[in-house]
Design an enzyme around this catalytic site. Structure first.
Site, PDB file in Angstrom:
ATOM      1  N   HIS A 129       1.011  -1.026  -0.031  1.00 29.19           N
ATOM      2  CA  HIS A 129      -0.308   0.193   0.155  1.00 29.19           C
ATOM      3  C   HIS A 129       1.275   0.631   0.021  1.00 29.19           C
ATOM      4  O   HIS A 129       1.731   1.303   0.317  1.00 29.19           O
ATOM      5  CB  HIS A 129      -0.985   0.293   1.412  1.00 29.19           C
ATOM      6  CG  HIS A 129      -2.034  -1.411   1.366  1.00 29.19           C
ATOM      7  ND1 HIS A 129      -3.712  -1.369   0.941  1.00 29.19           N
ATOM      8  CD2 HIS A 129      -1.693  -2.357   0.924  1.00 29.19           C
ATOM      9  CE1 HIS A 129      -4.001  -1.947   0.490  1.00 29.19           C
ATOM     10  NE2 HIS A 129      -3.117  -2.701   0.835  1.00 29.19           N
TER      11      HIS A 129
ATOM     12  N   CYS B 240      -7.701  -2.208   3.632  1.00 22.09           N
ATOM     13  CA  CYS B 240      -8.681  -2.681   4.458  1.00 22.09           C
ATOM     14  C   CYS B 240      -9.754  -2.186   5.153  1.00 22.09           C
ATOM     15  O   CYS B 240      -8.911  -1.449   6.331  1.00 22.09           O
ATOM     16  CB  CYS B 240      -7.599  -3.994   5.003  1.00 22.09           C
ATOM     17  SG  CYS B 240      -8.597  -4.782   6.511  1.00 22.09           S
TER      18      CYS B 240
HETATM   19  P1  HMG Z   1     -17.451 -14.273  12.783  1.00 29.14           P
HETATM   20  O1  HMG Z   1     -18.297 -12.660  13.227  1.00 29.14           O
HETATM   21  O2  HMG Z   1     -16.874 -14.685  13.783  1.00 29.14           O
HETATM   22  O3  HMG Z   1     -18.314 -14.983  12.239  1.00 29.14           O
HETATM   23  O4  HMG Z   1     -15.902 -13.241  11.534  1.00 29.14           O
HETATM   24  P2  HMG Z   1     -19.027 -16.578  12.565  1.00 29.14           P
HETATM   25  O5  HMG Z   1     -18.265 -17.712  12.346  1.00 29.14           O
HETATM   26  O6  HMG Z   1     -18.931 -16.184  14.096  1.00 29.14           O
HETATM   27  O7  HMG Z   1     -20.172 -16.392  11.710  1.00 29.14           O
HETATM   28  C1  HMG Z   1     -20.823 -15.482  11.753  1.00 29.14           C
HETATM   29  C2  HMG Z   1     -22.040 -15.285  11.146  1.00 29.14           C
HETATM   30  O8  HMG Z   1     -21.313 -14.752   9.751  1.00 29.14           O
HETATM   31  C3  HMG Z   1     -22.677 -16.451  10.523  1.00 29.14           C
HETATM   32  O9  HMG Z   1     -23.649 -16.079  10.041  1.00 29.14           O
HETATM   33  C4  HMG Z   1     -22.360 -17.513   9.324  1.00 29.14           C
HETATM   34  O10 HMG Z   1     -22.612 -17.822   8.494  1.00 29.14           O
HETATM   35  C5  HMG Z   1     -21.169 -15.835   8.665  1.00 29.14           C
HETATM   36  P3  HMG Z   1     -25.373 -16.054  10.942  1.00 29.14           P
HETATM   37  O11 HMG Z   1     -24.872 -17.626  11.128  1.00 29.14           O
HETATM   38  O12 HMG Z   1     -24.328 -15.396  11.751  1.00 29.14           O
HETATM   39  O13 HMG Z   1     -26.445 -15.545   8.975  1.00 29.14           O
HETATM   40  N1  HMG Z   1     -20.121 -16.430   7.775  1.00 29.14           N
HETATM   41  C6  HMG Z   1     -20.433 -16.175   6.381  1.00 29.14           C
HETATM   42  N2  HMG Z   1     -21.094 -15.281   5.952  1.00 29.14           N
HETATM   43  C7  HMG Z   1     -20.400 -15.640   4.123  1.00 29.14           C
HETATM   44  N3  HMG Z   1     -19.114 -15.746   4.381  1.00 29.14           N
HETATM   45  C8  HMG Z   1     -18.363 -16.379   4.355  1.00 29.14           C
HETATM   46  C9  HMG Z   1     -18.684 -16.064   6.343  1.00 29.14           C
HETATM   47  N4  HMG Z   1     -18.945 -16.780   7.259  1.00 29.14           N
HETATM   48  C10 HMG Z   1     -18.989 -17.113   8.307  1.00 29.14           C
HETATM   49  N5  HMG Z   1     -17.095 -16.461   4.879  1.00 29.14           N
HETATM   50  C11 HMG Z   1     -15.424 -13.162   9.340  1.00 29.14           C
HETATM   51  C12 HMG Z   1     -15.176 -14.429  10.769  1.00 29.14           C
HETATM   52  C13 HMG Z   1     -13.728 -14.243   9.307  1.00 29.14           C
HETATM   53  C14 HMG Z   1     -16.133 -14.414   8.470  1.00 29.14           C
HETATM   54  C15 HMG Z   1     -15.222 -12.178   8.623  1.00 29.14           C
HETATM   55  O14 HMG Z   1     -14.340 -12.045  10.887  1.00 29.14           O
HETATM   56  C16 HMG Z   1     -15.043 -11.876   7.784  1.00 29.14           C
HETATM   57  O15 HMG Z   1     -15.751 -12.274   7.308  1.00 29.14           O
HETATM   58  N6  HMG Z   1     -13.786 -11.337   7.647  1.00 29.14           N
HETATM   59  C17 HMG Z   1     -13.309 -10.404   6.835  1.00 29.14           C
HETATM   60  C18 HMG Z   1     -12.347  -9.002   7.026  1.00 29.14           C
HETATM   61  C19 HMG Z   1     -12.370  -8.421   5.244  1.00 29.14           C
HETATM   62  O16 HMG Z   1     -12.257  -9.205   4.338  1.00 29.14           O
HETATM   63  N7  HMG Z   1     -11.601  -7.707   5.057  1.00 29.14           N
HETATM   64  C20 HMG Z   1     -10.192  -7.329   4.472  1.00 29.14           C
HETATM   65  C21 HMG Z   1      -9.731  -8.328   3.679  1.00 29.14           C
HETATM   66  S1  HMG Z   1      -7.889  -8.959   4.472  1.00 29.14           S
HETATM   67  C22 HMG Z   1      -6.743  -7.322   4.237  1.00 29.14           C
HETATM   68  O17 HMG Z   1      -7.766  -6.718   3.333  1.00 29.14           O
HETATM   69  C23 HMG Z   1      -5.971  -7.333   3.472  1.00 29.14           C
HETATM   70  C24 HMG Z   1      -4.811  -8.103   2.486  1.00 29.14           C
HETATM   71  O18 HMG Z   1      -5.500  -6.982   1.086  1.00 29.14           O
HETATM   72  C25 HMG Z   1      -3.260  -7.028   2.537  1.00 29.14           C
HETATM   73  C26 HMG Z   1      -2.874  -6.465   3.094  1.00 29.14           C
HETATM   74  O19 HMG Z   1      -3.480  -5.469   2.667  1.00 29.14           O
HETATM   75  O20 HMG Z   1      -2.305  -6.672   4.264  1.00 29.14           O
HETATM   76  C27 HMG Z   1      -5.222  -9.491   2.362  1.00 29.14           C
HETATM   77 MG    MG Z   2      -4.187  -4.705   0.863  1.00 24.17          MG
END
Ligand code: HMG
Ligand code: MG
Length: 465
Positions: A364, A395
């Site tokens: 970034h 992010c």
């Molecule tokens: P959580 O709330 O702890 O998940 O989130 P959970 O397992 O307790 O589930 C809660 C609810 O979410 C449930 O639904 C699950 O079914 C649903 P409910 O029963 O409440 O209706 N759920 C999902 N739904 C759709 N798709 C899924 C999924 N998983 C659970 N995959 C979780 C944990 C990991 C899901 C959450 O924290 C999350 O989605 N985080 C993602 C955050 C994100 O996308 N951040 C940006 C990307 S990383 C980044 O940008 C960095 C990078 O570019 C590198 C860099 O720059 O360093 C890669």
């Molecule tokens: Mg990134």
């Protein structure tokens, strides 16, 4: 000839996940289409994270479906493939007859493969190919499955089998031989062997580098998945598109405990445990896995991160079987020196040159130092980088609230334009056509501006920590 450097554009995922508004799916798909014609090697097209956490990318399945319908340049992921022999009318007629009268193992194998819809692959049975009729053929992965009965034990039959295999291999096909007995008594084993054969062909996360025809090859499509649920969504999206649109999935953790909690609601160790079944399932389905480590230089909450911590997390990811490590300077804190120190630490556990797991750098560009970091990484042997056209991205969970109550948003990625220019200026090659890249960047700016204007009166996207 100078080294070829691999470019992944992450703008449809990292670029759009931090926008205050939700970009319409057709605009995302058009952006991906434009990127496909730039010559980049890979595009991270979306993520399958919780839509409650990142609503901006809640349309991953639709994105994949529409992308699968785009008229794209040939090549890339699986390669264009070798030509097939001319059709022989006699063999075609014989194959038709065989299809009507299939019995025993042939029938059983067919029931197993077509019934399971393995990995969303399409199989053909009794397929005429040159002088031969293939028991089962899967054109998209160029795999032939041959059933060997007891008669194949005969010396003469063995010679014939070897000739037949050599002929098929000369067309770039792989031949998996299974026995009559196994088909009849353990059809599930056959299904697993087929998946292994496909996965074995995908040992490199960078399969078939595109030809140097500049912008002429279709890039690999990848998607971010945080857990098994996300992995299943990626597979479902492939299945709905009836082919392997997504060929690589990216799991993500961090070198900072606080960031890991804020981004994924889990400790670093918990994320690693979550990834094990994701990686198994990806490999079983013939997909490769990129493992991101975020905050490799600094964390927005914890400050500077020790390079040894980055090495430790990188090792944990390689130990569980990722095929590529992607080191993310999430908040653009890196300098030439700190990037070099971090890479040297990682090099000790995952060699940058000649190691099993290729290293990608994901920068970034907060302070305008990302190009310096690219040069430092090139000097140390890194040959794969991420960028985002127009420098979009960040992010949402790296944003933070300042003492005066304002939100400091995560910074954008290094623009793919600057990335490629820096690499060319340093004397290396890429497959990217800079004019086409600028076209894609202009479109990205346009859709983001439109969306920001529409969202200016409504609430913002990601939940700032
Ligand atoms: P959580 O709330 O702890 O998940 O989130 P959970 O397992 O307790 O589930 C809660 C609810 O979410 C449930 O639904 C699950 O079914 C649903 P409910 O029963 O409440 O209706 N759920 C999902 N739904 C759709 N798709 C899924 C999924 N998983 C659970 N995959 C979780 C944990 C990991 C899901 C959450 O924290 C999350 O989605 N985080 C993602 C955050 C994100 O996308 N951040 C940006 C990307 S990383 C980044 O940008 C960095 C990078 O570019 C590198 C860099 O720059 O360093 C890669
Ligand atoms: Mg990134």
């Amino acid at each position: 000839m100078p080294d070829l450097v691999r470019i992944t554009d992450v703008s449809p995922r990292d670029g759009l996940q931090n926008e205050p508004g939700i970009i319409p799916t057709p605009d995302k798909v058009r952006l991906i289409e434009l990127l496909c014609h730039t010559g980049v090697d890979e595009i991270e097209v979306t993520s399958f994270v919780s839509p409650k956490w990142v609503p901006q990318l809640g349309d991953g399945r639709d994105v994949v479906r529409f992308v699968s319908q785009l008229p794209l340049p040939e090549g890339g992921g699986r390669g264009k493939g070798d030509p097939t022999p001319a059709r022989n009318p006699l063999t075609v007629a014989r194959a038709q007859a065989l299809r009507r009268t299939m019995t025993g193992p042939e029938k059983a194998l067919w029931a197993e493969l077509s019934g399971k819809r393995l990995a969303g692959l399409k199989f053909r049975r009794q397929h005429p190919f040159g002088p031969y009729i293939l028991d089962v053929f899967c054109p998209s992965v160029r795999l032939v499955i041959e059933i060997d009965g007891i008669t194949h034990e005969h010396v003469e039959a063995k010679r014939h089998d070897a000739e037949r295999t050599a002929y098929l291999e000369s067309f770039g096909l792989r031949v998996l031989r299974v026995s009559n007995d196994a088909v009849l008594h353990d059809p599930d084993l056959i299904a697993r062997q087929v998946l292994h054969a496909i996965a074995a062909d995908r040992t490199s996360p960078f399969p078939l580098p595109p030809p140097s025809g500049r912008g002429s090859a279709r890039p690999i499509f990848s998607a971010l998945v945080p857990n098994e649920r996300g992995m299943q969504s990626a597979l479902d999206a492939n299945q709905a598109s009836r082919r392997h649109v997504i060929e690589k999935v990216s799991v993500f953790t961090a070198a900072s405990e606080t960031f890991s909690q804020k981004n994924t609601n889990a400790s670093i160790a918990e994320t690693i445990e979550r990834f094990r079944p994701v990686i198994d399932s990806a490999h079983m389905q013939g997909l490769t896995v990129r493992g991101y480590v975020s905050c490799v230089i600094a964390c927005p909450f914890e400050g500077p991160i020790d390079p040894s911590k980055v090495a430790e997390v990188s090792k944990a990811l390689t130990d569980i079987g990722v095929d590529e490590l992607d080191l993310g300077d999430t908040i653009g804190a890196g300098s030439r020196e700190s990037t070099g120190a971090m890479l040297r630490a990682v090099d000790r556990v995952a060699p940058i040159t000649g190691g099993r797991v290729p290293i990608t750098l994901h920068l970034h560009d907060t302070f305008g130092r990302a190009a310096d970091c690219v040069r430092a990484a090139l000097d140390l042997g890194v040959r794969s980088f991420d960028g985002s056209v127009a420098g979009l991205g960040g992010c949402p969970y790296a944003s933070k609230r300042l003492p005066d109550g304002t939100i400091q948003r995560a910074p954008g990625n290094i623009s793919t334009e600057l990335l490629v220019q820096t690499i060319h200026d340093a004397g290396y090659r890429t497959n990217v056509n800079l004019d086409k890249l600028r076209e894609a960047a202009a479109f990205a700016r346009e859709i983001v501006a439109k969306s920001r204007a529409a969202a200016s009166t409504s609430s913002s996207g990601g939940t700032p920590a």
